[in-house]
Write a protein that holds these residues in place. Structure first.
Motif, PDB file in Angstrom:
ATOM      1  N   THR A 286      20.707  35.624  16.171  1.00  0.00           N
ATOM      2  CA  THR A 286      20.522  34.174  16.190  1.00  0.00           C
ATOM      3  C   THR A 286      21.696  33.651  17.007  1.00  0.00           C
ATOM      4  O   THR A 286      22.857  33.776  16.590  1.00  0.00           O
ATOM      5  CB  THR A 286      20.505  33.585  14.777  1.00  0.00           C
TER       6      THR A 286
ATOM      7  N   VAL B 184      18.128  28.149  21.834  1.00  0.00           N
ATOM      8  CA  VAL B 184      18.677  28.957  20.750  1.00  0.00           C
ATOM      9  C   VAL B 184      17.641  29.997  20.358  1.00  0.00           C
ATOM     10  O   VAL B 184      16.463  29.678  20.201  1.00  0.00           O
ATOM     11  CB  VAL B 184      19.031  28.095  19.519  1.00  0.00           C
TER      12      VAL B 184
ATOM     13  N   ILE C 280      16.359  32.282  17.448  1.00  0.00           N
ATOM     14  CA  ILE C 280      16.456  32.217  15.991  1.00  0.00           C
ATOM     15  C   ILE C 280      15.752  33.418  15.367  1.00  0.00           C
ATOM     16  O   ILE C 280      14.538  33.585  15.531  1.00  0.00           O
ATOM     17  CB  ILE C 280      15.838  30.907  15.445  1.00  0.00           C
ATOM     18  N   ASN C 281      16.519  34.234  14.680  1.00  0.00           N
ATOM     19  CA  ASN C 281      15.970  35.347  13.900  1.00  0.00           C
ATOM     20  C   ASN C 281      16.644  35.312  12.532  1.00  0.00           C
ATOM     21  O   ASN C 281      17.679  35.958  12.332  1.00  0.00           O
ATOM     22  CB  ASN C 281      16.224  36.681  14.602  1.00  0.00           C
ATOM     23  N   THR C 282      16.092  34.550  11.613  1.00  0.00           N
ATOM     24  CA  THR C 282      16.700  34.437  10.293  1.00  0.00           C
ATOM     25  C   THR C 282      16.495  35.733   9.512  1.00  0.00           C
ATOM     26  O   THR C 282      15.537  36.480   9.763  1.00  0.00           O
ATOM     27  CB  THR C 282      16.088  33.275   9.496  1.00  0.00           C
TER      28      THR C 282
END
Length: 317
Positions: A134, A141, A143-145
């Motif tokens: 992330t 951005v 995003i890889n939660t």
């Protein structure tokens, strides 16, 4: 300290997501071109083909299952052993709108995690990437939660596919350790350090040594260099005990100011670097043994008994 491996495998990332046709006329676009590029890279010494797909009409990145299927079938019709590594990176970008940053603006590609891996579930490649980053990327951005990564990993594991964990900074390694601890990922882990992306790992011998020393002792890794760092990272990775990767996804140049005429030319140069340093290049069968993948039966699609089997919980063992 890990000594250099005697034998390493080469991954070729043949088209990628961010390289554009404006940067090089040699970028493969159509499924036929992408498959041919992977096969030519294999002839040059690559054991793994890392695959993105593109819209054949526009050249822009695509996630269409039909294009992935076309590429995979074309490769498998001619090469039963080449290790196929499909990306799952697309679908994770957010670009805030100027007027309201809580609203997605142009450039946003965010999708539910299961949509990002549906081609993996359908096609069951040998490997697929699983990005843990992330981070800022250009004006957007990525995003890889942790929750979304776990959802993607569940689909990957249920498909019996080996994830290659892509690490862009040290915090990603910490997340990987948590995923190993809770059983989302099963050891030995296969991973890569992506270096040279602005705001992530920067390409240097110190970076590779630092990142490598954060890994479990049984991990397999590749240090990947972007742009001008591509070939120096081949040397960094080999000399620190890792494997190597090149391809038009990572760099369009064969030498300073000289566009690479093909992915195969990049593989040939990477091979020379490793061999000049005293190493040997693994063929696809040898790479399968190194990674722990099944050996495919020549002339058919069914592999031999699998090295990793799914447990009752759907994890790879």
């Amino acid at each position: 300290m890990r000594a250099p491996r005697d034998t390493v495998f080469i991954t070729c990332a043949v088209t990628g997501n961010l390289t554009t046709p404006d940067q090089t006329p040699h970028l493969p676009i159509t499924p036929e071109q992408i498959a041919d590029a992977a096969l030519e890279a294999a002839e040059a010494g690559a054991a793994v083909a890392h695959i993105h797909v593109r819209d054949p009409q526009t050249g822009k990145p695509s996630m269409a299952l039909e294009y992935y299927r076309d590429v995979v079938e074309r490769i498998r019709a001619k090469d039963s052993q080449l290790i196929l590594n499909l990306t799952t990176g697309p679908g994770g970008r957010f670009a805030p709108s100027e007027d309201d940053p809580s609203v997605a603006g142009p450039g946003t590609t965010l999708l539910v995690p299961e949509r990002r891996v549906e081609h993996v579930a359908a096609l069951k490649p040998d490997i697929c990437t699983l990005d843990l980053n992330t981070m800022n990327s250009g004006n957007e951005v990525v995003i890889n939660t942790p929750g979304n990564v776990r959802r993607m990993a569940r689909v990957i594991n249920e498909a019996g596919v080996k994830p290659e964990i892509e690490l862009f900074d040290s915090g990603d390694v910490a997340l990987m350790q948590d995923l190993l601890a809770d059983g989302t990922l099963a050891p030995p882990v296969l991973c890569s350090f992506v270096m040279g992306v602005r705001y992530g790992f920067q390409a240097s011998p110190e970076t590779v040594l630092y990142a490598r020393n954060l890994l479990p002792a049984d991990a397999q890794f590749t240090a990947v260099g972007i742009g001008r760092a591509a070939f120096r990272s081949v040397a960094f990775s080999f000399l620190t005990g890792g494997h190597v990767r090149v391809g038009l996804e990572d760099s369009v140049y064969l030498d300073r100011g000289v566009l690479a005429p093909s992915n195969a030319a990049l593989v040939e140069k990477a091979r020379r670097i490793v061999e000049d340093l005293g190493g040997q290049i693994a063929n696809a069968r040898e790479a399968r043994e190194i990674i722990g993948l099944p050996i495919r039966i020549s002339g058919g699609s069914a592999p031999r008994p699998v090295a990793h089997q799914l447990t009752a919980k759907g994890r790879i063992s």
